[in-house]
Write a protein that holds these residues in place. Sequence first.
Motif, short mmCIF file in Angstrom:
data_model
loop_
_atom_site.label_atom_id
_atom_site.label_comp_id
_atom_site.label_asym_id
_atom_site.label_seq_id
_atom_site.Cartn_x
_atom_site.Cartn_y
_atom_site.Cartn_z
N SER A 1 -1.57 7.15 -1.58
CA SER A 1 -2.02 6.88 -2.95
C SER A 1 -2.69 5.51 -2.96
O SER A 1 -2.64 4.79 -1.97
N ILE A 2 -3.29 5.16 -4.08
CA ILE A 2 -4.02 3.89 -4.12
C ILE A 2 -3.07 2.70 -3.95
O ILE A 2 -3.33 1.81 -3.13
N PRO A 3 -1.94 2.67 -4.67
CA PRO A 3 -1.03 1.54 -4.44
C PRO A 3 -0.56 1.49 -2.98
O PRO A 3 -0.44 0.41 -2.39
N ASN A 4 -0.32 2.68 -2.42
CA ASN A 4 0.13 2.73 -1.05
C ASN A 4 -0.94 2.17 -0.11
O ASN A 4 -0.63 1.42 0.83
N ALA A 5 -2.19 2.52 -0.37
CA ALA A 5 -3.27 2.01 0.47
C ALA A 5 -3.36 0.50 0.35
O ALA A 5 -3.52 -0.21 1.36
N LEU A 6 -3.22 0.00 -0.88
CA LEU A 6 -3.24 -1.46 -1.07
C LEU A 6 -2.11 -2.12 -0.28
O LEU A 6 -2.31 -3.15 0.37
N LEU A 7 -0.94 -1.48 -0.36
CA LEU A 7 0.22 -2.00 0.35
C LEU A 7 -0.07 -2.04 1.85
O LEU A 7 0.26 -3.02 2.54
#
Lengths: 499, 404
Positions: free
Chosen positions: A40-46
């Motif tokens: 997910s986008i937050p996961n990718a940012l993480l």
Amino acid sequence: MSETHAHSAAFVRTAILPPAAPPPGQTGVLRWMRENLFSSIPNALLTLLALYFVYTILAAILPWTLNGIWDAGSLTECRAIRDERGLSTAACWAVINERWLQLLFGFYPIDAPLLARLFYADELAAAGGMDAVFGPGSNATARIEFVGTMRAELGNALVFFFGYWRPLLALALLVVAVAPVLYNNLPRGMLIFSLIYPFLAVFLLWGGSIWGPISVALGLALSLYILKYAGARFGGLLGGLAMIVTLLCFFFNPLSLLGISGLFPLLPHVSGLLGTILPFGLPAITSDDFGGFMLAIIIGTSGIVLSLPLGIVLALGRQSSMPLIKWVCVTFIEVIRGVPLIVWLFTASLLLNYFLPPGTNFDLLLRVIIMVTLFASAYLAEVVRGGLAALPKGQYEAADSLGLDYWKSMRLIVLPQALKISIPGIVNTFIGLFKDTTLVVFIGLRDPLGLTNAIRATGEWNGIYWELYVFVALLFFVFCFFMSRYSMYLERKLATDRR
Amino acid sequence: MADLTAPPRESFRLSQLLYDARYRSLTIQVVAAILIMLLLVELVNNTVTNLAALGKDIDFGFLGTTAGYDINQQIIPFSSQDTHARAALVGILNTLLVAVLGCILATVIGVLAGVLRLSKNWLVARIMTVYVEAMRNTPLLIWIYIVFAVMTEATPLPRDFREGGSSSMIFWDSVAITNRGVYLPAPVWGAGSGIVVAIFLLSIAAIFVLRSYARKKQEQTGQQLPVLWMSLGLLIVPALLAFFVMGRPITLQYPELGGFNFEGGIQVRNSFIALWLALSLYTSAFIAEIVRSGILAVSKGQTEAAFALGIQPNRTMQLIILPQALRVIIPPLISQYLNLTKNSSLAIAVGYMDVRSTLGGITINQTGRELEGMLLLGLFYLITSLIISSLMNVYNSSVKLKER
């Protein structure tokens, strides 16, 4: 049926199609990355943040580690070499290269005569032969100088293998002694060696007459024999009392309150007698010379070996139905656990002499081992108590209804299951004990961390920190990590419940 | 029907003391009591003899005498003219300070690491595993030395902060990290600041009232108030208003470079920072494992059941998972707090003046009262851990599953 169908339809496929390749985003590395890193986008940012973090750390550490300078005589030389090579950062591993023997063994003396005889024979002959250098009445200054040049010329590797053969042999035999305990597919006969090993190790490490450790072993064996014999003849209680009396007579002076000394303890008489009949021994080394990682292993191993039985007994005592026994155990456990180890170590070094008979003054290392053992056993007792409490009551009742007496029911039914449950906690306590051996630096023993201070205090290595800390931390990490992995292996092996 | 005969009355025989389970435990206890008494008598006897031989007695009067040494970190005022008892108190407060701050930081890092270790993100989970294993498998003492070395060796000298120097202060020129410690702005309490503080405390009390009111209202009507936003507003707005109405009575005094060192502000010593950070990092690894196992201990069926009831994910966490996980987490968490408190005695490694260095260190060295000093020191730690563990027992019994 199928044939009819085949005739009536215009086209029937007779061969099964090979499976189509999954879409490119759904296989291999791509899919794994999508699922595990960019779901997910937050996961990718993480993930990106973590990548940046890892990059920062590695960018700081890797060049420093890999550019390390291994060959230098002092920190200033290291810095000179670094500037010469045009590096911005470089570890000065030379300090490890030069001092690793000291970090491992402290100031434990090397077996210089052996080294000289094996590898330095010509120079030894030139210096006047074995007796002139090492014999009684030889010149100490000349000897120290001779040993110093020999060490420098032979190099650390030879000194390691042959100069320190006693601690090395003790360590190798420790592996042999521990192996059958750790892995039960090894021949059971090896356990006999495990029983002999402690006495052998004491002999190898401390040296002196071989009859000292043998007499201690004899005393313990005699007490156990009396426990067994008198226990079978007169019942467990009298047997236990007889054993305590034997132990007191052998190792202590039970008549000290009456002011009678000389007869007891029996131990020195036995070892003295045996020693006069057949003198044999190694050069004695006092505990003051022990140090380095060897010290951590000695304190850690003896603490672990001694604290486990004591911890189990304390846990059983805490569960006991006898109020006196129970409260003694509870008090002991809570008092020990309530106070930090460092306070106990200071107690051992400052106060223990107050509690012992006047004139007794025994080894600081032995005091530390006793304190560490008591400390760890209180923690173990709580861990084992958890295991005992987690066992269903039916197990206790089943053991009782089989007519087993207390010790048999504990040994055969309760403890095997309770200990199995508490393996992770037990091993954690052991790891904690092993790590806590570093605290002995504060009461003047030379543990590896204390030696890093000693090395820094020398002119050549003044101001060197990280290399030494990394080395010591890695040594501890390897041992503790092995212990935690072993506990996981043991848990898996002993898991009898189906999941 | 046969007459019920009374069981034969056995007369007591001496051998029953050994062979009859009814009496044997009594015998064992009597024997144990005698042995313990003998041991105690021996110990006390030895102590008395040894003390007499040294010409010492047991006397706690030294606590009332002048200490004669300085303590470099004081929460309450202390000078070398004060008594040893006050020095011990200063040490106790220092121990408690580092322990409390350490527990807070360790919990924050530990919970974060524990949750992240369960993350679906492979990389993040791996990083946290490496962190936890590295911390758990190396001695705390090494970490204290390492952080101390970082603070003293890898930070700039105060003189580097001069105009044109290589270093500068961070956070809008308010914090200076030097090899002599970290300098923070100090609050200056002007006239009227008491009112601001009082209003701030009152609004904290109001938050508690609001929360209980909101809970009551939800139970009665089912209406949910936006408690979080209202609490935040209550926390900030009244105090801020009062602050401006009173004419900004609380100001900050910034540290400034004067001569060879910083002046003004609060100096946080490197010894404190090293001990605090190392204790927190080390303990946080253990807390991370506790949190992880606590969350894993709540079975997946609980989450699924909550979803089946139509509860939103964040409220599932709040209402279903956390209460059950906390039951598993809290007891070992508190024992970690206890460990941290006891480990703070490693202050000796960096020269932080905790109770072990004042009462158990300098005082003992100056007065020669090692028996009394160590006894008091041990008692302090013992009482602290007994208090914490009895609090834990109270908590445990309050959240225990009420099974029938």
